[in-house]
Design a protein around this motif. Structure first.
Motif, PDB file in Angstrom:
ATOM      1  N   GLN A   1     -35.906  12.469  -4.949  1.00 27.13           N
ATOM      2  CA  GLN A   1     -36.549  11.158  -4.926  1.00 27.13           C
ATOM      3  C   GLN A   1     -35.562  10.059  -4.538  1.00 27.13           C
ATOM      4  N   ILE A   2     -34.346  10.160  -5.037  1.00 28.94           N
ATOM      5  CA  ILE A   2     -33.304   9.190  -4.675  1.00 28.94           C
ATOM      6  C   ILE A   2     -33.074   9.216  -3.167  1.00 28.94           C
ATOM      7  N   GLU A   3     -32.956  10.417  -2.618  1.00 22.66           N
ATOM      8  CA  GLU A   3     -32.715  10.560  -1.177  1.00 22.66           C
ATOM      9  C   GLU A   3     -33.904  10.079  -0.351  1.00 22.66           C
ATOM     10  N   GLU A   4     -35.118  10.381  -0.795  1.00 27.71           N
ATOM     11  CA  GLU A   4     -36.305   9.944  -0.047  1.00 27.71           C
ATOM     12  C   GLU A   4     -36.380   8.420   0.010  1.00 27.71           C
ATOM     13  N   PHE A   5     -36.186   7.759  -1.110  1.00 22.23           N
ATOM     14  CA  PHE A   5     -36.276   6.295  -1.113  1.00 22.23           C
ATOM     15  C   PHE A   5     -35.142   5.679  -0.302  1.00 22.23           C
ATOM     16  N   ARG A   6     -33.984   6.319  -0.313  1.00 17.00           N
ATOM     17  CA  ARG A   6     -32.877   5.859   0.519  1.00 17.00           C
ATOM     18  C   ARG A   6     -33.253   6.001   1.996  1.00 17.00           C
ATOM     19  N   ARG A   7     -33.846   7.148   2.344  1.00 16.49           N
ATOM     20  CA  ARG A   7     -34.266   7.395   3.720  1.00 16.49           C
ATOM     21  C   ARG A   7     -35.350   6.417   4.155  1.00 16.49           C
ATOM     22  N   PHE A   8     -36.228   6.047   3.239  1.00 18.89           N
ATOM     23  CA  PHE A   8     -37.287   5.085   3.551  1.00 18.89           C
ATOM     24  C   PHE A   8     -36.733   3.674   3.735  1.00 18.89           C
ATOM     25  N   GLY A   9     -35.510   3.445   3.270  1.00 25.55           N
ATOM     26  CA  GLY A   9     -34.922   2.111   3.349  1.00 25.55           C
ATOM     27  C   GLY A   9     -35.299   1.221   2.179  1.00 25.55           C
ATOM     28  N   TYR A  10     -35.798   1.825   1.097  1.00 26.74           N
ATOM     29  CA  TYR A  10     -36.181   1.057  -0.083  1.00 26.74           C
ATOM     30  C   TYR A  10     -35.033   1.044  -1.088  1.00 26.74           C
ATOM     31  N   PRO A  11     -34.892  -0.044  -1.841  1.00 25.76           N
ATOM     32  CA  PRO A  11     -33.870  -0.072  -2.888  1.00 25.76           C
ATOM     33  C   PRO A  11     -34.248   0.869  -4.033  1.00 25.76           C
ATOM     34  N   GLN A  12     -33.261   1.298  -4.789  1.00 30.54           N
ATOM     35  CA  GLN A  12     -33.516   2.254  -5.862  1.00 30.54           C
ATOM     36  C   GLN A  12     -34.350   1.655  -6.994  1.00 30.54           C
ATOM     37  N   TRP A  13     -34.266   0.357  -7.200  1.00 33.68           N
ATOM     38  CA  TRP A  13     -35.103  -0.238  -8.237  1.00 33.68           C
ATOM     39  C   TRP A  13     -36.579  -0.074  -7.887  1.00 33.68           C
ATOM     40  N   PHE A  14     -36.902  -0.060  -6.591  1.00 33.77           N
ATOM     41  CA  PHE A  14     -38.285   0.113  -6.164  1.00 33.77           C
ATOM     42  C   PHE A  14     -38.780   1.520  -6.490  1.00 33.77           C
ATOM     43  N   ARG A  15     -37.888   2.510  -6.404  1.00 36.99           N
ATOM     44  CA  ARG A  15     -38.232   3.880  -6.799  1.00 36.99           C
ATOM     45  C   ARG A  15     -38.614   3.924  -8.272  1.00 36.99           C
ATOM     46  N   VAL A  16     -37.835   3.247  -9.104  1.00 37.89           N
ATOM     47  CA  VAL A  16     -38.106   3.246 -10.543  1.00 37.89           C
ATOM     48  C   VAL A  16     -39.422   2.529 -10.838  1.00 37.89           C
ATOM     49  N   VAL A  17     -39.646   1.391 -10.198  1.00 34.73           N
ATOM     50  CA  VAL A  17     -40.896   0.656 -10.410  1.00 34.73           C
ATOM     51  C   VAL A  17     -42.091   1.489  -9.950  1.00 34.73           C
ATOM     52  N   THR A  18     -41.955   2.128  -8.789  1.00 32.14           N
ATOM     53  CA  THR A  18     -43.033   2.987  -8.293  1.00 32.14           C
ATOM     54  C   THR A  18     -43.312   4.117  -9.279  1.00 32.14           C
ATOM     55  N   GLY A  19     -42.247   4.721  -9.790  1.00 29.37           N
ATOM     56  CA  GLY A  19     -42.413   5.790 -10.775  1.00 29.37           C
ATOM     57  C   GLY A  19     -43.078   5.307 -12.049  1.00 29.37           C
ATOM     58  N   LEU A  20     -42.707   4.129 -12.513  1.00 30.13           N
ATOM     59  CA  LEU A  20     -43.336   3.586 -13.720  1.00 30.13           C
ATOM     60  C   LEU A  20     -44.822   3.323 -13.501  1.00 30.13           C
ATOM     61  N   VAL A  21     -45.167   2.815 -12.327  1.00 34.92           N
ATOM     62  CA  VAL A  21     -46.590   2.585 -12.019  1.00 34.92           C
ATOM     63  C   VAL A  21     -47.340   3.918 -12.023  1.00 34.92           C
ATOM     64  N   GLU A  22     -46.731   4.963 -11.447  1.00 32.85           N
ATOM     65  CA  GLU A  22     -47.389   6.278 -11.426  1.00 32.85           C
ATOM     66  C   GLU A  22     -47.529   6.847 -12.837  1.00 32.85           C
TER      67      GLU A  22
ATOM     68  N   ALA B   1     -40.674  12.187 -11.972  1.00 35.87           N
ATOM     69  CA  ALA B   1     -39.592  12.591 -11.063  1.00 35.87           C
ATOM     70  C   ALA B   1     -38.838  11.378 -10.533  1.00 35.87           C
ATOM     71  N   LYS B   2     -39.542  10.284 -10.347  1.00 42.88           N
ATOM     72  CA  LYS B   2     -38.894   9.071  -9.835  1.00 42.88           C
ATOM     73  C   LYS B   2     -38.072   8.366 -10.914  1.00 42.88           C
ATOM     74  N   VAL B   3     -38.615   8.244 -12.111  1.00 41.18           N
ATOM     75  CA  VAL B   3     -37.908   7.496 -13.153  1.00 41.18           C
ATOM     76  C   VAL B   3     -36.780   8.303 -13.795  1.00 41.18           C
ATOM     77  N   THR B   4     -36.799   9.612 -13.635  1.00 41.21           N
ATOM     78  CA  THR B   4     -35.703  10.423 -14.189  1.00 41.21           C
ATOM     79  C   THR B   4     -34.626  10.687 -13.147  1.00 41.21           C
ATOM     80  N   HIS B   5     -34.684   9.962 -12.046  1.00 37.59           N
ATOM     81  CA  HIS B   5     -33.622   9.977 -11.032  1.00 37.59           C
ATOM     82  C   HIS B   5     -33.402  11.361 -10.409  1.00 37.59           C
ATOM     83  N   GLN B   6     -34.498  12.043 -10.095  1.00 37.94           N
ATOM     84  CA  GLN B   6     -34.388  13.328  -9.411  1.00 37.94           C
ATOM     85  C   GLN B   6     -33.769  13.102  -8.034  1.00 37.94           C
TER      86      GLN B   6
END
Length: 122
Positions: A33-54, A25-30
């Motif tokens: 997930q985009i909104e949650e990471f934005r709300r958390f204050g994290y950059p979008q690249w961090f969402r992709v890295v987190t998704g890849l780790v998962e 869900a994170k790496v396919t740009h759902q």
């Protein structure tokens, strides 16, 4: 094989698919997930890295069933580490317990799986 060992292996497969699902869900740009990471204050690249780790964690858990058990150990450590980060993030942003409880439970379940699989013979 005992019923308990089959149950542990089945549980490992379920956690592997959970890792694939949440990471996917994170790496396919759902959008959620985009909104949650934005709300958390994290950059979008961090969402992709987190998704890849998962995703890698999920693959490791499943591959540990099929090939080498060490893959499951690495996958479990990766998934539980990401869940610790998720809990910390939800607490830091003041999310309600309903948002924090899912990663907390996944952390406990993954830790329990690793304990049963590698430290307690079943």
């Amino acid at each position: 094989m005992t019923v308990a060992s089959v149950a542990v292996l089945g549980f490992q497969a379920v956690l592997g698919f959970v890792g694939l699902g949440v990471g996917g869900a994170k790496v396919t740009h759902q959008e959620n997930q985009i909104e949650e990471f934005r709300r958390f204050g994290y950059p979008q690249w961090f969402r992709v890295v987190t998704g890849l780790v998962e995703v890698v964690a999920g693959i490791g858990l499943i591959a540990g069933l099929l090939w080498r058990p060490e893959f499951a150990w690495v996958g479990g450590l990766l998934l539980s580490s990401v869940m610790v980060g998720a809990v910390v993030t939800h607490v830091r942003t003041g999310d309600p317990p309903s948002k924090t409880v899912v990663p907390a439970i996944l952390f406990l379940l993954t830790g329990g799986l690793l304990t049963l699989r590698y430290f307690v013979p079943v």
